[in-house]
Enzyme design. Structure first.
Site, PDB file in Angstrom:
ATOM      1  N   THR A 135       0.769  -1.261   0.000  1.00 21.44           N
ATOM      2  CA  THR A 135       0.000   0.000   0.000  1.00 21.44           C
ATOM      3  C   THR A 135       0.801   1.315   0.000  1.00 21.44           C
ATOM      4  OG1 THR A 135      -1.290  -1.164   1.682  1.00 21.44           O
ATOM      5  CG2 THR A 135      -2.055   0.982   1.035  1.00 21.44           C
ATOM      6  N   ARG A 151      -9.203 -11.499  -3.701  1.00 18.82           N
ATOM      7  CA  ARG A 151      -8.949 -11.158  -2.286  1.00 18.82           C
ATOM      8  C   ARG A 151      -9.059  -9.636  -2.089  1.00 18.82           C
ATOM      9  NH1 ARG A 151      -4.815  -7.752   0.206  1.00 18.82           N
ATOM     10  NH2 ARG A 151      -4.584  -8.448   2.352  1.00 18.82           N
ATOM     11  N   VAL A 152      -9.699  -9.229  -1.015  1.00 16.14           N
ATOM     12  CA  VAL A 152      -9.854  -7.797  -0.717  1.00 16.14           C
ATOM     13  C   VAL A 152      -9.066  -7.473   0.549  1.00 16.14           C
ATOM     14  CG1 VAL A 152     -11.497  -5.946  -0.230  1.00 16.14           C
ATOM     15  CG2 VAL A 152     -12.166  -7.848  -1.713  1.00 16.14           C
ATOM     16  N   GLY A 153      -8.262  -6.425   0.482  1.00 16.64           N
ATOM     17  CA  GLY A 153      -7.500  -5.990   1.648  1.00 16.64           C
ATOM     18  C   GLY A 153      -8.218  -4.878   2.396  1.00 16.64           C
ATOM     19  N   ASP A 154      -7.505  -4.260   3.304  1.00 21.31           N
ATOM     20  CA  ASP A 154      -8.092  -3.208   4.147  1.00 21.31           C
ATOM     21  C   ASP A 154      -8.253  -1.878   3.403  1.00 21.31           C
ATOM     22  OD1 ASP A 154      -5.101  -3.381   4.338  1.00 21.31           O
ATOM     23  OD2 ASP A 154      -5.387  -1.407   5.243  1.00 21.31           O
ATOM     24  N   THR A 199      -1.400   0.679   6.668  1.00 20.51           N
ATOM     25  CA  THR A 199      -0.690  -0.164   5.710  1.00 20.51           C
ATOM     26  C   THR A 199      -0.234  -1.413   6.453  1.00 20.51           C
ATOM     27  OG1 THR A 199       1.250  -0.317   4.254  1.00 20.51           O
ATOM     28  CG2 THR A 199       1.444   1.165   6.122  1.00 20.51           C
ATOM     29  N   GLY A 200      -0.122  -2.517   5.733  1.00 20.73           N
ATOM     30  CA  GLY A 200       0.295  -3.764   6.380  1.00 20.73           C
ATOM     31  C   GLY A 200      -0.644  -4.890   5.995  1.00 20.73           C
ATOM     32  N   GLY A 228      -3.613  -6.678   5.482  1.00 23.00           N
ATOM     33  CA  GLY A 228      -4.986  -6.207   5.450  1.00 23.00           C
ATOM     34  C   GLY A 228      -5.949  -7.042   6.275  1.00 23.00           C
TER      35      GLY A 228
HETATM   36  N1  GLY Z   1      -2.736  -3.343   3.240  1.00 27.02           N
HETATM   37  C1  GLY Z   1      -3.032  -3.707   1.939  1.00 27.02           C
HETATM   38  C2  GLY Z   1      -3.565  -5.029   1.767  1.00 27.02           C
HETATM   39  O1  GLY Z   1      -3.511  -5.863   2.671  1.00 27.02           O
HETATM   40  O2  GLY Z   1      -4.052  -5.305   0.721  1.00 27.02           O
END
Ligand code: GLY
Length: 277
Positions: free
Chosen positions: A164, A191-194, A213-214, A216
């Site tokens: 990110t 896949r969906v992140g944060d 960031t990190g 998700g």
């Molecule tokens: N922090 C971004 C993700 O996990 O996609």
């Protein structure tokens, strides 16, 4: 009565796990941005530049999915609106499409094929964000997957690769934030992140702006950006951010800005830069 207006500030990061050797590049990016009055514009502009720089895992340079495709997430938020795109493909600047979702559609989130279709209608042409780095990552992954459809312990293999990019801004007392990512490598298609989820990877309100960031999956479970935002004003922003980040056993970083403070903190490397004027 004396009144002191806080300076305008923009804080950016190059992702959890991005080395501090990238700080000069981030400072350079901020120095190239002409000041504008709109906080959202000032948060989005550096994110566009990071999306266009193959060094970062966003836009050009995004990491691949386990099937070799590149799907990207991005979001923008200000005190009066949110917009995001999830698993968008073949556009150059997902963060600009997220802004258009916020401003030119009746929705706040578009995903997959629908987000691509919307982007094309908004005039964003086909663009392949693949780089030599992402195709090499894919070659290595294919090698390690030769005899498996999914690696053993896949869940625990999720480790961020310069995850990110993000920005928070306070301009004339108004807050805004923008984030963009190719995701956490390796990951499944879809896949969906944060990052594109309100309250997880991004949150903005009257008290400030927060982006994460990190990994998700962990950030989402903890609704991290909203949790930090909610605490603004209870103690110093730095203490709040540090306390929340230190709860994580996986790599997590935060940039946040409030009425009179900003904070940059990660439990791993996280390139960052700040400009004020
Ligand atoms: N922090 C971004 C993700 O996990 O996609």
């Amino acid at each position: 009565m004396a009144f002191t207006r806080m300076k305008n500030q923009i804080v950016i990061h190059g992702g959890a796990n991005s080395p501090s050797t990238l700080n000069p590049k981030l400072r350079e990016i901020l120095s190239q941005i002409d000041p504008e009055k709109d906080a959202l514009t000032m948060a989005i502009k550096p994110v566009v530049k990071m999306e266009d720089d193959p060094t970062f895992n966003a836009g050009t340079g995004s990491v691949p999915r386990i099937d070799g495709t590149i799907q990207m997430d991005a979001a923008v938020m200000s005190g009066d609106g949110f917009g995001s795109v999830i698993c968008i493909e073949n556009v150059k600047n997902p963060v600009l499409v997220a802004r258009d979702v916020r401003e030119k559609s009746p929705h706040i989130i578009l995903s997959g094929d629908g987000s691509v279709e919307f982007a094309r209608k908004m005039g964003y042409g086909y663009y392949n964000p693949e780089t030599e780095k992402s195709s090499n990552m894919m070659k290595q992954l294919k090698e390690s997957l030769k005899n498996n459809t999914l690696p053993e312990g896949f869940r625990f293999m999720i480790k961020s690769s310069d995850d990110t990019v993000g920005a928070v801004a306070r301009i004339n007392g108004k807050f805004a934030a923008a984030v963009s990512t190719g995701g956490s490598f390796p990951m499944l298609r879809g896949r969906v992140g944060d990052s594109p989820l309100i309250g997880a990877g991004i949150f903005v309100g009257k008290k400030g702006a927060v982006v994460a960031t990190g990994i998700g999956e962990e950030i989402m479970k903890n609704l991290l950006s909203f949790r930090i935002y909610e605490s603004i004003g209870t103690e110093s922003l730095s203490s709040i951010v540090q306390r929340e980040v230190d709860k994580f056993k996986v790599s997590v970083g935060i940039i946040a800005i409030s009425e009179n403070e900003y904070s940059v903190y990660a439990n791993t490397d996280m390139a960052n830069a700040m400009v004020e004027y």
